[in-house]
Write a protein that holds these residues in place. Structure first.
Motif, PDB file in Angstrom:
ATOM      1  N   HIS A  34       0.823  -1.206   0.000  1.00 45.55           N
ATOM      2  CA  HIS A  34       0.000   0.000   0.000  1.00 45.55           C
ATOM      3  C   HIS A  34       0.858   1.257   0.000  1.00 45.55           C
ATOM      4  O   HIS A  34       0.484   2.266  -0.627  1.00 45.55           O
ATOM      5  CB  HIS A  34      -0.953  -0.022   1.192  1.00 45.55           C
ATOM      6  CG  HIS A  34      -2.117  -0.945   0.991  1.00 45.55           C
ATOM      7  ND1 HIS A  34      -3.219  -0.605   0.229  1.00 45.55           N
ATOM      8  CD2 HIS A  34      -2.338  -2.210   1.428  1.00 45.55           C
ATOM      9  CE1 HIS A  34      -4.080  -1.608   0.220  1.00 45.55           C
ATOM     10  NE2 HIS A  34      -3.567  -2.596   0.926  1.00 45.55           N
ATOM     11  N   LEU A  35       2.003   1.216   0.662  1.00 49.11           N
ATOM     12  CA  LEU A  35       2.923   2.355   0.616  1.00 49.11           C
ATOM     13  C   LEU A  35       3.413   2.587  -0.815  1.00 49.11           C
ATOM     14  O   LEU A  35       3.504   3.735  -1.273  1.00 49.11           O
ATOM     15  CB  LEU A  35       4.113   2.090   1.542  1.00 49.11           C
ATOM     16  CG  LEU A  35       5.162   3.211   1.633  1.00 49.11           C
ATOM     17  CD1 LEU A  35       4.536   4.491   2.169  1.00 49.11           C
ATOM     18  CD2 LEU A  35       6.320   2.783   2.529  1.00 49.11           C
ATOM     19  N   THR A  36       3.705   1.506  -1.530  1.00 49.81           N
ATOM     20  CA  THR A  36       4.154   1.626  -2.914  1.00 49.81           C
ATOM     21  C   THR A  36       3.034   2.135  -3.810  1.00 49.81           C
ATOM     22  O   THR A  36       3.268   2.935  -4.732  1.00 49.81           O
ATOM     23  CB  THR A  36       4.672   0.270  -3.432  1.00 49.81           C
ATOM     24  OG1 THR A  36       5.719  -0.178  -2.564  1.00 49.81           O
ATOM     25  CG2 THR A  36       5.221   0.388  -4.847  1.00 49.81           C
ATOM     26  N   ALA A  37       1.799   1.688  -3.570  1.00 51.36           N
ATOM     27  CA  ALA A  37       0.655   2.192  -4.338  1.00 51.36           C
ATOM     28  C   ALA A  37       0.517   3.697  -4.155  1.00 51.36           C
ATOM     29  O   ALA A  37       0.288   4.438  -5.129  1.00 51.36           O
ATOM     30  CB  ALA A  37      -0.622   1.476  -3.907  1.00 51.36           C
ATOM     31  N   LEU A  38       0.681   4.181  -2.923  1.00 53.02           N
ATOM     32  CA  LEU A  38       0.599   5.622  -2.665  1.00 53.02           C
ATOM     33  C   LEU A  38       1.779   6.362  -3.297  1.00 53.02           C
ATOM     34  O   LEU A  38       1.627   7.478  -3.804  1.00 53.02           O
ATOM     35  CB  LEU A  38       0.568   5.875  -1.156  1.00 53.02           C
ATOM     36  CG  LEU A  38      -0.694   5.402  -0.437  1.00 53.02           C
ATOM     37  CD1 LEU A  38      -0.549   5.569   1.070  1.00 53.02           C
ATOM     38  CD2 LEU A  38      -1.929   6.161  -0.941  1.00 53.02           C
ATOM     39  N   GLN A  39       2.940   5.717  -3.289  1.00 61.13           N
ATOM     40  CA  GLN A  39       4.116   6.306  -3.943  1.00 61.13           C
ATOM     41  C   GLN A  39       3.852   6.477  -5.434  1.00 61.13           C
ATOM     42  O   GLN A  39       4.156   7.528  -6.017  1.00 61.13           O
ATOM     43  CB  GLN A  39       5.327   5.407  -3.708  1.00 61.13           C
ATOM     44  CG  GLN A  39       6.627   5.921  -4.314  1.00 61.13           C
ATOM     45  CD  GLN A  39       7.772   4.923  -4.176  1.00 61.13           C
ATOM     46  OE1 GLN A  39       7.554   3.738  -3.954  1.00 61.13           O
ATOM     47  NE2 GLN A  39       8.993   5.405  -4.286  1.00 61.13           N
ATOM     48  N   ARG A  40       3.277   5.454  -6.053  1.00 65.01           N
ATOM     49  CA  ARG A  40       2.960   5.542  -7.480  1.00 65.01           C
ATOM     50  C   ARG A  40       1.862   6.568  -7.747  1.00 65.01           C
ATOM     51  O   ARG A  40       1.902   7.283  -8.749  1.00 65.01           O
ATOM     52  CB  ARG A  40       2.537   4.176  -8.007  1.00 65.01           C
ATOM     53  CG  ARG A  40       3.700   3.240  -8.214  1.00 65.01           C
ATOM     54  CD  ARG A  40       3.316   2.033  -9.027  1.00 65.01           C
ATOM     55  NE  ARG A  40       4.511   1.350  -9.498  1.00 65.01           N
ATOM     56  CZ  ARG A  40       4.485   0.282 -10.284  1.00 65.01           C
ATOM     57  NH1 ARG A  40       3.330  -0.218 -10.696  1.00 65.01           N
ATOM     58  NH2 ARG A  40       5.608  -0.281 -10.676  1.00 65.01           N
ATOM     59  N   ALA A  41       0.876   6.635  -6.861  1.00 66.22           N
ATOM     60  CA  ALA A  41      -0.197   7.614  -7.034  1.00 66.22           C
ATOM     61  C   ALA A  41       0.361   9.032  -6.977  1.00 66.22           C
ATOM     62  O   ALA A  41      -0.070   9.916  -7.733  1.00 66.22           O
ATOM     63  CB  ALA A  41      -1.263   7.406  -5.963  1.00 66.22           C
ATOM     64  N   ARG A  42       1.310   9.248  -6.104  1.00 66.43           N
ATOM     65  CA  ARG A  42       1.938  10.571  -6.007  1.00 66.43           C
ATOM     66  C   ARG A  42       2.677  10.910  -7.298  1.00 66.43           C
ATOM     67  O   ARG A  42       2.585  12.039  -7.804  1.00 66.43           O
ATOM     68  CB  ARG A  42       2.896  10.590  -4.818  1.00 66.43           C
ATOM     69  CG  ARG A  42       3.570  11.930  -4.593  1.00 66.43           C
ATOM     70  CD  ARG A  42       4.530  11.855  -3.429  1.00 66.43           C
ATOM     71  NE  ARG A  42       5.219  13.122  -3.215  1.00 66.43           N
ATOM     72  CZ  ARG A  42       6.192  13.314  -2.348  1.00 66.43           C
ATOM     73  NH1 ARG A  42       6.584  12.293  -1.576  1.00 66.43           N
ATOM     74  NH2 ARG A  42       6.770  14.485  -2.224  1.00 66.43           N
TER      75      ARG A  42
END
Length: 205
Positions: free
Chosen positions: A181-189
């Motif tokens: 989920h941290l990586t998903a948020l990183q990609r969303a950013r």
């Protein structure tokens, strides 16, 4: 991240391992399908034997085979958009099968759901951005991409089967889910930054 940062080291290994498959005249899509079949096989056996470390080792072998489809495509000159799409879809099903098998054997359904949803959102964050504007498929060196997830799960399963710590597998799955989920948020950013730049360049058509 590993694949992006160590591509010059990893790719020659895949190329060498793929040569027997090229000599056997297998197509990239056949290698992809066989990789999925291997994942299904070792996961089904895991439901029967229930040994975490055996599953971790056999899963590693299955994933190594699955990783060779791109090298086969390059060596045979058979790279295609359809092949890339087929490979991506199969990758998602493989992760579903693996996490469902772990949940079935351990009863950790909630953690497996969190882990799978994080992995899917990581993939979707880039795919959805690509619908809005053209994006590079390689310049996304994120924290917990598919290769990292595979290595992590295989090592976690082997360790969970070898050490007498009942908390290791659930704790490891919780960390896996959090990293996804941290990586998903990183990609969303990153996607938001790309899309803002695209909006400044002109209106959406």
């Amino acid at each position: 991240m590993i694949d992006g940062l160590m591509k010059d080291v990893i790719d020659p290994v895949w190329e060498a391992m793929a040569r027997p498959l090229v000599r056997a005249r297998l197509t990239p899509n056949q290698v992809t399908a066989l990789g999925l079949a291997l994942i299904v096989l070792v996961s089904t056996l895991y439901l029967w034997h229930g040994s975490h470390w055996v599953y971790g080792l056999t899963l590693a072998v299955a994933f190594v085979f699955d990783a060779l489809d791109g090298a086969v495509a390059r060596q045979r000159g058979m790279s295609s958009r359809l092949g890339g799409y087929f490979d991506a879809m199969v990758d998602r099903y493989q992760e579903l099968i693996v996490l469902a098998a772990i949940a079935w054997v351990t009863g950790l359904w909630a953690l497996a759901l969190l882990a799978f949803s994080g992995a899917m959102l990581t993939s979707y964050a880039k795919a959805r951005a690509a619908i809005e504007t053209p994006v590079s498929n390689t310049d996304w060196p994120d924290l917990f991409e598919r290769l990292e997830r595979i290595v992590y799960l295989c090592v976690l399963l082997v360790l969970a089967g070898l050490v007498p710590w009942a908390w290791l597998l659930p704790a490891g799955l919780a960390v896996y889910a959090a990293l996804c989920h941290l990586t998903a948020l990183q990609r969303a950013r990153r996607a938001a930054r790309i899309l803002r730049a695209a909006d400044r360049d002109g209106p959406r058509h």
